[in-house]
Design a protein around this motif. Structure first.
Motif: not given
Lengths: 448, 437
Positions: A9, A39-40, A43-44, A47-48, A50-51, A57, A61, A66, A301
Motif C-alpha cells: 500500500e 552499509a548505511i 539500510l536507509l 527503511g524507505l 518500509i516507510q 516489517q 524480514v 538468514f 549490514f
C-alpha cells in the motif's frame, strides 16, 4: 522466494512497481558513486521501502536471506579465530614456495583452487578461506593484491556454476526443474572448464605476464619456513578439525538436512568455545567481543539492507514484469528463447541479486514447456538460465555475494575495490564468458 | 522421539543446561546460547525455518538500532553533558542522583521500550559514577528494577503488556487505571529499599564532589554539530515510537532507520575508505555478545515452546485453582513471576493468553477475568527483576556494565533481587485482594 499474500500500500497512491524501482536505482547510484558507505545506504533504502509502504516489517524480514547472513557471520568467526593460530600464513608460505615464488603461478594456482572449491562449497565460504591466504602471499611477495583478488572473484562465480550445489541459483533450478547432480555435471561442467580457461588467459594477458616479484622478495619467501608461521599449535589443530568437519557437513548438507548457515554458526560456536573456555569470565567476554568485532559488519549490514531493497522490488512486481516481457518478446522459438534467457539473465544478474530473478523465471519457463513439447525438451532453457544467472554475477561488484565479500575483506586490508574500476575490466570479461556459453549452447543443443 | 526420549524432555534438559552454564559462567553466554541453539536444530527439535520463526527480529533490530544510535551520540559528548548537568542539579549527592536516575528510568520505561531506556540511561549513569568516584553497581541495580517496574505500568511499556492488551482487547487507559497505581506503589517501596541498602551509606569524596560542582558541562561537548544531529534523530525516534501505530511502523524499523540516518550524518563528506573505517568502528560498539545471546536464547525458548512444555505448565496452573477466580489470580501472579524470572516472559505470556481465555467460562466470562489479566501482567513484568536473565533490559545493563568494567554476577544479583521481587509481588497481591476481591 515467493512472497506471501502481502499487498503493498504505497504512500501517495503511487504504483509500487515504479516506486520500488526508483528506490533501487537511487540506492545503486549512491553505492556506485560511494558518496555514503554502502552499509548505511542499503539500510536507509530498506527503511524507505518500509516507510513508503512497499513492504511492512514482517514482509521485509521475509526478504532477508538468514541462511546467507548466518553463513557469512559463522564463516567470518571461524576465519577470525583460526587466523590467530597462524594457519593462513602457513598455507600462504607453503603454496608460494610450491609455486617457486612466481606471481603468475601463484595466481593461477589460487584461481583454480577457488574455482574447484566453489563448485562444491558456497562461493562466499570459498572466498572467505582463500582471501586471507591471498593477502598473506601478496604481502610476502610484495606484489599488488588486486589482480589476485579480482581473478578469485571471477573464479568463484565460474566454479560455482559447474555443479548443482555450487551456487544458489543452481540449487533452485535443480530442485524445481528436477535436474540431478549428474545432469549438471554432464551439461554444464564442460563449458565451465572452457570459460575458466578463457578467463585465465584474459587474466594472464592483463596482469599475469607483467607481475614480477623482486629478487629479494623471491629469495626471502623461498628462505622462509612455513612452520615458523604457526603461532599456536593447539589452536591450529582445533581450527583444522572444526573447519574440516564444517566442510564435510557443507558437502553433506542435504542428507544431513542442515542449511549451510546453521553449520557455519555451530562450527563458529564450537571454535569460540575451544578458544575461550579456560579463561575466567571477564577475559572470555573480551576474547568473544574481539572475535565478534573481527566480523565484517559493513558487509553483513549491507547484505541485510540490500536483501530488503531487492525484496521490495520483487514484491513491487518489477521482476515479474521483466520476465513476462522477456517471454513475450521471444515467443515461440526455442533457440531464440534460450539465447534471450542467457543474455538477459546475465545482464540482470550483474545488476541485481540473481536468486530472486531465478526464482521468478523458473515458473515462467515451466509454463512454456507445453509449447515446446514437454519438460524434457526445455532442458536447454534451464542451462541457459543457470549459465546466464551465475556468470552474470561477475559483471559488477554488486553482482554476487562473493564479489562483495571479497571487496569487504580487501577494503579492510587496505586494498580498495572501486565499483567502476572493477566493472571496467569485469563487465567485458563477463560478456566474453557468456559469448563462450552462447556458442556452446548453439553447438550442443541447436546445431543439427 | 530422540534416541527414544520425549523431545519435550530433551528440549527442557537443553534449556536447564544452558541456564546452569550461564549461572556458573564457565562459558561465555553468547557462545553457550549459540551452541544450544545449534543442538536444538541438530537434534531435530526444530528445523531451520522453525528456528528462524522463533527469532524475534523486531527486538534484535530495536536493540541493534538503539545501540548504534547511542554509539554515534556518545561521540558528541551528550551523555557526559547530561551526566554532569544532572549530577550538579543533584548537588553531587549520590542518593539524590540515584533517585533522579531511577525515576527518570521508570518514567521513560513506561513510555518506551525498557531496553531502549537502559541503553540511554546506562551510559549517563556510568559517567556520573566515574566522576563521583562511586561504585556504579547500586545505580545500575536500581535502574534495572526501575525499568521493569516502570514498564509494567502502561500498555506500551513492556512487550507482555502489548501482547495482553492486543489479545485481550484492553486499551491504553485500562492499564493506566488498573496497573499504574500499584506500579507507582511498588516503585516507591523499591526506592525505599534501595535507600536502606545502599543510598544512605553512599558518600562522594569531598574532593570529587567539589570537583564535580566546579565542572562546566559545556566543556564536555566534543562535537556541537553532531550533538544537535543526535538530539534531532533521538527526538524523531522517540516521537515515532509513541506514534508507531498510526505510522504503521514497528519499533525495529524505526530504530534501525534512525541509526542509519545518524550514521549518514556522521560519515558523509569523508572519502570512501575513511567512511568504511568509521562505520566499522560504530558497528564494533554494538554489544554483540548480547545480540548473539538473544538470538540463541530465542531459538532455545522457541524449541521448548514447540515441544509443548510451556502449554503443559500453563494448563497445570489452571487445574491447580479448581475454578476459583481469586485463587487463579494469585496463582497467575506468583506462577508467572517465578517463570518470568528464569524464562523470557514474552513466550510465556503468549502461551498463557489462550489458556486464560479458554478458561474464562469457568471463571464467569470474559468480563469477570479482568483481574486475571492484571495478575498475569504484574507477575510477568515484575518477575523479570528477580534474576539477571529475567528480562531483556537486565541483560542489556549487564552487557553495558561488563564493557565498562563493572561485573554483574548472577548470584550476587539474585541475592538482593529475589527478596525485593518477592516483596513487590506481595504488594501486588494485597492490591489485587483489596481492589477486586
Amino acid at each position: 522466494m515467493q512472497s506471501g499474500h502481502f499487498t503493498p500500500e504505497v504512500v501517495f497512491g503511487l504504483d509500487p512497481m515504479w516506486m520500488s524501482t526508483i528506490l533501487l536505482v537511487v540506492v545503486y547510484i549512491v553505492i556506485i558513486t560511494e558518496r555514503v558507505n554502502r552499509a548505511i545506504i542499503a539500510l536507509l533504502g530498506a527503511g524507505l521501502m518500509i516507510q513508503f509502504g512497499v513492504l511492512d516489517q514482517a514482509e521485509a524480514v521475509r526478504g532477508i536471506d538468514f541462511n546467507t547472513i548466518a553463513l557469512l557471520t559463522g564463516m567470518m568467526i571461524l576465519v577470525s579465530v583460526s587466523r590467530k593460530s597462524g594457519m593462513f600464513q602457513f598455507v600462504a608460505i607453503w603454496s608460494a614456495k610450491k609455486a617457486r615464488a612466481e606471481p603468475w603461478r601463484v595466481m593461477l594456482m589460487l584461481s583454480v583452487t577457488t574455482a574447484v572449491l566453489s563448485a562444491f562449497l558456497d562461493n562466499v565460504t570459498t572466498v572467505l578461506l582463500v582471501v586471507p591466504v591471498t593477502l598473506a602471499i601478496t604481502k610476502e611477495l610484495d606484489v599488488p593484491a588486486y589482480p589476485f583478488l579480482f581473478s578469485e572473484i571471477m573464479a568463484s562465480n565460474i566454479g560455482g556454476t559447474a555443479t548443482l550445489i555450487g551456487d544458489p541459483p543452481n540449487i533452485l533450478i535443480g530442485t524445481q526443474a528436477n535436474l540431478s547432480f549428474n545432469e549438471f555435471v554432464v551439461q554444464l561442467t564442460p563449458v565451465i572448464v572452457l570459460v575458466m580457461a578463457a578467463q585465465a588467459a584474459m587474466t594472464h594477458l592483463i596482469w599475469g605476464y607483467k607481475l614480477r616479484a623482486s629478487a629479494e622478495a623471491e629469495a626471502r619467501v623461498m628462505a622462509m619456513s612455513e612452520t615458523d608461521a604457526i603461532q599456536d599449535w593447539r589452536l591450529l589443530k582445533q581450527s583444522l578439525i572444526v573447519l574440516g568437519i564444517a566442510m564435510a557437513a557443507f558437502v553433506l548438507a542435504r542428507p544431513l538436512r542442515l542449511e549451510p548457515g546453521t553449520i557455519a554458526m555451530f562450527g563458529a560456536a564450537i571454535l569460540m568455545l575451544l578458544d575461550t573456555h579456560e579463561h575466567h569470565p571477564a577475559m572470555q567476554s573480551q576474547r568473544v567481543t574481539q572475535t565478534f568485532n573481527d566480523i565484517e559488519w559493513v558487509t553483513i549490514f549491507f547484505f541485510i539492507g540490500l536483501f530488503v531493497v531487492v525484496h521490495g522490488v520483487e514484491v513491487g512486481g518489477l521482476l515479474r514484469y521483466l520476465a513476462q516481457e522477456l517471454v513475450r518478446a521471444t515467443g515461440g522459438n526455442k533457440e531464440i528463447t534460450a539465447y534471450a534467457i542467457l543474455w538477459a539473465s546475465a545482464v540482470l544478474s550483474a545488476i541485481i541479486d540473481n536468486i530472486p530473478f531465478v526464482a521468478t523465471m523458473i515458473p515462467l519457463i515451466k509454463s512454456m514447456a507445453p509449447a515446446y513439447g514437454g519438460m524434457e525438451h526445455i532442458q536447454p532453457l534451464w542451462w541457459s538460465l543457470s549459465l546466464g544467472a551465475c556468470l552474470g554475477g561477475n559483471g559488477t561488484l554488486i553482482g554476487a555475494s562473493a564479489n562483495l565479500t571479497v571487496a569487504g575483506l580487501a577494503d579492510r586490508a587496505g586494498v580498495p575495490f572501486r565499483f567502476w574500476t572493477y566493472t571496467y575490466y569485469a563487465f567485458p570479461m563477463m560478456l566474453v564468458s557468456v559469448a563462450v556459453c552462447q556458442i556452446y549452447v548453439w553447438l550442443r543443443y541447436f546445431y543439427v | 522421539m530422540i534416541f527414544g526420549v520425549d523431545p519435550a524432555w530433551v528440549a527442557t534438559m537443553i534449556l536447564i543446561g544452558v541456564y546452569v552454564l550461564i549461572l556458573t559462567e564457565w562459558i561465555n553466554r553468547a557462545v553457550i546460547a549459540m551452541l544450544a541453539a545449534g543442538l536444538m536444530i541438530q537434534l531435530g527439535i526444530l528445523d531451520e525455518a522453525e528456528a528462524a520463526r522463533g527469532i524475534d527480529v523486531d527486538t534484535l533490530a530495536l536493540l541493534t538500532g538503539m545501540m548504534l544510535t547511542v554509539a554515534v551520540t556518545a561521540k558528541s559528548g551528550l551523555f557526559q553533558y547530561a551526566a554532569i548537568w544532572s549530577a550538579k542539579k543533584a548537588r553531587a549527592r549520590p542518593w539524590r542522583v540515584m533517585l533522579m536516575l531511577s525515576l527518570a528510568t521508570a518514567v521513560l520505561s513506561a513510555l518506551l521500550d525498557n531496553v531502549t531506556v537502559v541503553l540511554l540511561v546506562g551510559p549517563v549513569t556510568l559517567t556520573i559514577a566515574k566522576e563521583l568516584e562511586l561504585p556504579a553497581y547500586p545505580f545500575l541495580f536500581a535502574e534495572v528494577f526501575a525499568s521493569n517496574i516502570g514498564g509494567s505500568a502502561t500498555l506500551i511499556g513492556d512487550p507482555p503488556n502489548i501482547l495482553i492488551g492486543s489479545q485481550a482487547g484492553l486499551g491504553f487507559n485500562d492499564f493506566v487505571v488498573h496497573v499504574m497505581p500499584v506500579a507507582a506503589l511498588v516503585m516507591a517501596v523499591q526506592l525505599l529499599m534501595t535507600h536502606l541498602l545502599w543510598g544512605r551509606r553512599m558518600r562522594a569524596g569531598a574532593a570529587a564532589g567539589a570537583r564535580l560542582m566546579a565542572m562546566d558541562e559545556r566543556e564536555s561537548i566534543q562535537d556541537r554539530k553532531l550533538l544537535l544531529q543526535s538530539l534531532a534523530v533521538l527526538a524523531a525516534i522517540l516521537a515515532a515510537f509513541v506514534f508507531a501505530d498510526q505510522l504503521r511502523l514497528r519499533p525495529g524499523t524505526i530504530a534501525m532507520f534512525g541509526a542509519a540516518v545518524l550514521m549518514t550524518f556522521d560519515v558523509h563528506g569523508h572519502q570512501a575508505t575513511l567512511q568504511s573505517q568509521r562505520v566499522s568502528q560504530i558497528f564494533n560498539e554494538v554489544e554483540w555478545i548480547t545480540i548473539f545471546f538473544f538470538i540463541g536464547l530465542f531459538v532455545i525458548v522457541h524449541g521448548v515452546e514447540v515441544t509443548g512444555i510451556l502449554g503443559r505448565l500453563a494448563r497445570g496452573l489452571v487445574d491447580l485453582t479448581r475454578g476459583d477466580r481469586e485463587r487463579a489470580a494469585y496463582v497467575l501472579l506468583w506462577g508467572s513471576a517465578v517463570l518470568s524470572a528464569v524464562l523470557d516472559n514474552i513466550p510465556f505470556v503468549a502461551t498463557m493468553i489462550p489458556v486464560v481465555k479458554s478458561a474464562a467460562p469457568a471463571y464467569g466470562g470474559l468480563e469477570a477475568i479482568q483481574p486475571l489479566w492484571w495478575a498475569l501482567s504484574l507477575g510477568a513484568c515484575l518477575g523479570g527483576n528477580a534474576t539477571l536473565v529475567g528480562a531483556s533490559a537486565n541483560l542489556t545493563v549487564v552487557g553495558l556494565a561488563e564493557r565498562a568494567g563493572v561485573p554483574f554476577r548472577f548470584w550476587t544479583y539474585a541475592a538482593y533481587a529475589v527478596p525485593m521481587t518477592a516483596l513487590s509481588l506481595a504488594i501486588c497481591q494485597v492490591y489485587l485482594w483489596l481492589r477486586y476481591f
